[in-house]
Design a protein around this motif. Sequence first.
Motif, PDB file in Angstrom:
ATOM      1  N   SER A 152       0.851  -1.190   0.000  1.00  0.00           N
ATOM      2  CA  SER A 152       0.000   0.000   0.000  1.00  0.00           C
ATOM      3  C   SER A 152       0.888   1.242   0.000  1.00  0.00           C
ATOM      4  CB  SER A 152      -0.921   0.000   1.216  1.00  0.00           C
ATOM      5  OG  SER A 152      -0.169   0.078   2.397  1.00  0.00           O
ATOM      6  N   ARG A 153       0.307   2.356  -0.395  1.00  0.00           N
ATOM      7  CA  ARG A 153       1.005   3.640  -0.426  1.00  0.00           C
ATOM      8  C   ARG A 153       0.321   4.595   0.536  1.00  0.00           C
ATOM      9  NH1 ARG A 153       1.064   4.144  -6.991  1.00  0.00           N
ATOM     10  NH2 ARG A 153       1.984   2.109  -7.386  1.00  0.00           N
ATOM     11  N   GLU A 154       1.027   5.616   0.933  1.00  0.00           N
ATOM     12  CA  GLU A 154       0.462   6.607   1.844  1.00  0.00           C
ATOM     13  C   GLU A 154      -0.793   7.216   1.223  1.00  0.00           C
ATOM     14  OE1 GLU A 154       1.670  10.840   3.905  1.00  0.00           O
ATOM     15  OE2 GLU A 154       3.253   9.455   3.333  1.00  0.00           O
ATOM     16  N   GLY A 155      -1.870   7.276   1.993  1.00  0.00           N
ATOM     17  CA  GLY A 155      -3.130   7.861   1.545  1.00  0.00           C
ATOM     18  C   GLY A 155      -4.071   6.878   0.885  1.00  0.00           C
ATOM     19  N   ASP A 156      -3.628   5.646   0.692  1.00  0.00           N
ATOM     20  CA  ASP A 156      -4.486   4.644   0.057  1.00  0.00           C
ATOM     21  C   ASP A 156      -5.695   4.311   0.920  1.00  0.00           C
ATOM     22  OD1 ASP A 156      -2.967   4.231  -2.215  1.00  0.00           O
ATOM     23  OD2 ASP A 156      -2.108   2.319  -1.549  1.00  0.00           O
ATOM     24  N   ALA A 157      -6.814   4.124   0.247  1.00  0.00           N
ATOM     25  CA  ALA A 157      -7.961   3.466   0.882  1.00  0.00           C
ATOM     26  C   ALA A 157      -7.793   1.993   0.536  1.00  0.00           C
ATOM     27  CB  ALA A 157      -9.268   4.000   0.316  1.00  0.00           C
ATOM     28  N   ILE A 158      -7.927   1.139   1.539  1.00  0.00           N
ATOM     29  CA  ILE A 158      -7.747  -0.297   1.323  1.00  0.00           C
ATOM     30  C   ILE A 158      -9.024  -1.001   1.740  1.00  0.00           C
ATOM     31  CG2 ILE A 158      -6.368  -2.331   1.869  1.00  0.00           C
ATOM     32  CD1 ILE A 158      -4.127  -0.346   2.754  1.00  0.00           C
ATOM     33  N   THR A 159      -9.604  -1.740   0.798  1.00  0.00           N
ATOM     34  CA  THR A 159     -10.785  -2.544   1.105  1.00  0.00           C
ATOM     35  C   THR A 159     -10.440  -3.991   0.764  1.00  0.00           C
ATOM     36  OG1 THR A 159     -11.728  -2.171  -1.093  1.00  0.00           O
ATOM     37  CG2 THR A 159     -12.413  -0.674   0.654  1.00  0.00           C
ATOM     38  N   GLU A 160     -11.219  -4.897   1.318  1.00  0.00           N
ATOM     39  CA  GLU A 160     -10.984  -6.306   1.028  1.00  0.00           C
ATOM     40  C   GLU A 160     -12.297  -6.979   0.675  1.00  0.00           C
ATOM     41  OE1 GLU A 160      -8.828 -10.141   3.079  1.00  0.00           O
ATOM     42  OE2 GLU A 160      -8.176  -8.135   3.625  1.00  0.00           O
ATOM     43  N   THR A 161     -12.270  -7.725  -0.421  1.00  0.00           N
ATOM     44  CA  THR A 161     -13.430  -8.479  -0.887  1.00  0.00           C
ATOM     45  C   THR A 161     -12.987  -9.895  -1.169  1.00  0.00           C
ATOM     46  OG1 THR A 161     -14.371  -6.502  -1.933  1.00  0.00           O
ATOM     47  CG2 THR A 161     -15.234  -8.624  -2.654  1.00  0.00           C
ATOM     48  N   ASP A 162     -13.542 -10.851  -0.462  1.00  0.00           N
ATOM     49  CA  ASP A 162     -13.255 -12.269  -0.690  1.00  0.00           C
ATOM     50  C   ASP A 162     -11.754 -12.548  -0.757  1.00  0.00           C
ATOM     51  OD1 ASP A 162     -13.953 -14.921  -1.008  1.00  0.00           O
ATOM     52  OD2 ASP A 162     -14.283 -14.761  -3.162  1.00  0.00           O
ATOM     53  N   GLY A 163     -11.004 -11.924   0.148  1.00  0.00           N
ATOM     54  CA  GLY A 163      -9.565 -12.147   0.220  1.00  0.00           C
ATOM     55  C   GLY A 163      -8.736 -11.295  -0.724  1.00  0.00           C
ATOM     56  N   ILE A 164      -9.371 -10.444  -1.528  1.00  0.00           N
ATOM     57  CA  ILE A 164      -8.656  -9.565  -2.455  1.00  0.00           C
ATOM     58  C   ILE A 164      -8.537  -8.187  -1.828  1.00  0.00           C
ATOM     59  CG2 ILE A 164      -8.712  -8.419  -4.703  1.00  0.00           C
ATOM     60  CD1 ILE A 164      -8.339 -11.383  -4.988  1.00  0.00           C
ATOM     61  N   LYS A 165      -7.295  -7.719  -1.627  1.00  0.00           N
ATOM     62  CA  LYS A 165      -7.089  -6.346  -1.169  1.00  0.00           C
ATOM     63  C   LYS A 165      -7.125  -5.428  -2.375  1.00  0.00           C
ATOM     64  CE  LYS A 165      -4.405  -7.085   2.995  1.00  0.00           C
ATOM     65  NZ  LYS A 165      -3.133  -6.829   3.678  1.00  0.00           N
ATOM     66  N   LEU A 166      -7.899  -4.369  -2.249  1.00  0.00           N
ATOM     67  CA  LEU A 166      -8.043  -3.381  -3.307  1.00  0.00           C
ATOM     68  C   LEU A 166      -7.498  -2.057  -2.796  1.00  0.00           C
ATOM     69  CD1 LEU A 166      -9.219  -2.826  -6.126  1.00  0.00           C
ATOM     70  CD2 LEU A 166     -11.353  -2.232  -5.006  1.00  0.00           C
ATOM     71  N   PHE A 167      -6.534  -1.494  -3.524  1.00  0.00           N
ATOM     72  CA  PHE A 167      -5.888  -0.238  -3.148  1.00  0.00           C
ATOM     73  C   PHE A 167      -6.366   0.877  -4.071  1.00  0.00           C
ATOM     74  CE2 PHE A 167      -2.829  -3.706  -2.396  1.00  0.00           C
ATOM     75  CZ  PHE A 167      -2.611  -3.561  -1.037  1.00  0.00           C
ATOM     76  N   VAL A 168      -6.745   2.022  -3.481  1.00  0.00           N
ATOM     77  CA  VAL A 168      -7.160   3.194  -4.258  1.00  0.00           C
ATOM     78  C   VAL A 168      -6.457   4.411  -3.652  1.00  0.00           C
ATOM     79  CG1 VAL A 168      -9.076   4.625  -5.047  1.00  0.00           C
ATOM     80  CG2 VAL A 168      -9.418   2.166  -4.731  1.00  0.00           C
ATOM     81  N   ASP A 169      -5.673   5.126  -4.470  1.00  0.00           N
ATOM     82  CA  ASP A 169      -4.955   6.297  -3.974  1.00  0.00           C
ATOM     83  C   ASP A 169      -5.923   7.436  -3.659  1.00  0.00           C
ATOM     84  OD1 ASP A 169      -4.632   8.486  -6.424  1.00  0.00           O
ATOM     85  OD2 ASP A 169      -4.952   6.427  -7.101  1.00  0.00           O
ATOM     86  N   ALA A 170      -5.441   8.370  -2.860  1.00  0.00           N
ATOM     87  CA  ALA A 170      -6.291   9.469  -2.372  1.00  0.00           C
ATOM     88  C   ALA A 170      -6.883  10.298  -3.511  1.00  0.00           C
ATOM     89  CB  ALA A 170      -5.489  10.366  -1.425  1.00  0.00           C
ATOM     90  N   GLY A 171      -6.112  10.557  -4.551  1.00  0.00           N
ATOM     91  CA  GLY A 171      -6.615  11.368  -5.666  1.00  0.00           C
ATOM     92  C   GLY A 171      -7.704  10.684  -6.476  1.00  0.00           C
ATOM     93  N   SER A 172      -7.688   9.364  -6.496  1.00  0.00           N
ATOM     94  CA  SER A 172      -8.672   8.613  -7.270  1.00  0.00           C
ATOM     95  C   SER A 172      -9.950   8.331  -6.501  1.00  0.00           C
ATOM     96  CB  SER A 172      -8.074   7.272  -7.727  1.00  0.00           C
ATOM     97  OG  SER A 172      -6.952   7.479  -8.546  1.00  0.00           O
ATOM     98  N   GLN A 173      -9.877   8.370  -5.191  1.00  0.00           N
ATOM     99  CA  GLN A 173     -11.019   7.978  -4.362  1.00  0.00           C
ATOM    100  C   GLN A 173     -12.310   8.704  -4.701  1.00  0.00           C
ATOM    101  OE1 GLN A 173      -9.711   8.082  -0.231  1.00  0.00           O
ATOM    102  NE2 GLN A 173      -7.885   6.897  -0.773  1.00  0.00           N
ATOM    103  N   PRO A 174     -12.314  10.031  -4.878  1.00  0.00           N
ATOM    104  CA  PRO A 174     -13.588  10.692  -5.192  1.00  0.00           C
ATOM    105  C   PRO A 174     -14.168  10.276  -6.547  1.00  0.00           C
ATOM    106  CG  PRO A 174     -11.902  12.323  -4.617  1.00  0.00           C
ATOM    107  CD  PRO A 174     -11.233  10.999  -4.700  1.00  0.00           C
ATOM    108  N   HIS A 175     -13.310   9.877  -7.478  1.00  0.00           N
ATOM    109  CA  HIS A 175     -13.760   9.505  -8.819  1.00  0.00           C
ATOM    110  C   HIS A 175     -14.368   8.103  -8.869  1.00  0.00           C
ATOM    111  CE1 HIS A 175     -11.915  13.018 -10.639  1.00  0.00           C
ATOM    112  NE2 HIS A 175     -10.801  12.743  -9.999  1.00  0.00           N
ATOM    113  N   VAL A 176     -14.006   7.242  -7.917  1.00  0.00           N
ATOM    114  CA  VAL A 176     -14.454   5.845  -7.983  1.00  0.00           C
ATOM    115  C   VAL A 176     -15.377   5.437  -6.839  1.00  0.00           C
ATOM    116  CG1 VAL A 176     -12.434   5.142  -9.312  1.00  0.00           C
ATOM    117  CG2 VAL A 176     -12.390   4.947  -6.815  1.00  0.00           C
ATOM    118  N   ALA A 177     -15.690   6.355  -5.956  1.00  0.00           N
ATOM    119  CA  ALA A 177     -16.562   6.028  -4.821  1.00  0.00           C
ATOM    120  C   ALA A 177     -17.909   5.514  -5.316  1.00  0.00           C
ATOM    121  CB  ALA A 177     -16.755   7.256  -3.930  1.00  0.00           C
ATOM    122  N   GLY A 178     -18.293   4.347  -4.864  1.00  0.00           N
ATOM    123  CA  GLY A 178     -19.572   3.761  -5.249  1.00  0.00           C
ATOM    124  C   GLY A 178     -19.531   2.959  -6.542  1.00  0.00           C
ATOM    125  N   MET A 179     -18.374   2.830  -7.149  1.00  0.00           N
ATOM    126  CA  MET A 179     -18.238   2.132  -8.424  1.00  0.00           C
ATOM    127  C   MET A 179     -18.319   0.610  -8.235  1.00  0.00           C
ATOM    128  SD  MET A 179     -15.208   2.569 -11.260  1.00  0.00           S
ATOM    129  CE  MET A 179     -13.871   1.785 -10.360  1.00  0.00           C
TER     130      MET A 179
END
Length: 106
Positions: free
Chosen positions: A48-75
């Motif tokens: 992971s990188r600083e500022g990442d949002a990290i979620t986990e689905t069925d054992g898969i960690k998903l990393f989203v950087d801070a700048g991308s988070q508003p663009h993909v929220a709810g996707m």
Amino acid sequence: MITLTDNAVAAIKTALSRASEPAEGFRIMVQAGGCAGFKYLMGLESVSREGDAITETDGIKLFVDAGSQPHVAGMTVDFLTGLDSSGFVFDNPNAREKCGCGKSFS
């Protein structure tokens, strides 16, 4: 933040199992470009990188950087297999318009 369908999870797990180097999870980013203004970038990620949002689905960690988070929220990310092509498909409620290929949006 992002929902992965069962097909997307299976595709990511396959990619992780075939990776030449160990990977911790999967990164989704948004970058300026593409035919509609923004484009999705994806790939395997080892840390992971600083500022990442990290979620986990069925054992898969998903990393989203801070700048991308508003663009993909709810996707929702799916993976479709067809006769002509296969790939990830994005259902993004933040996209006002998207290009014909589905990989670019505004």
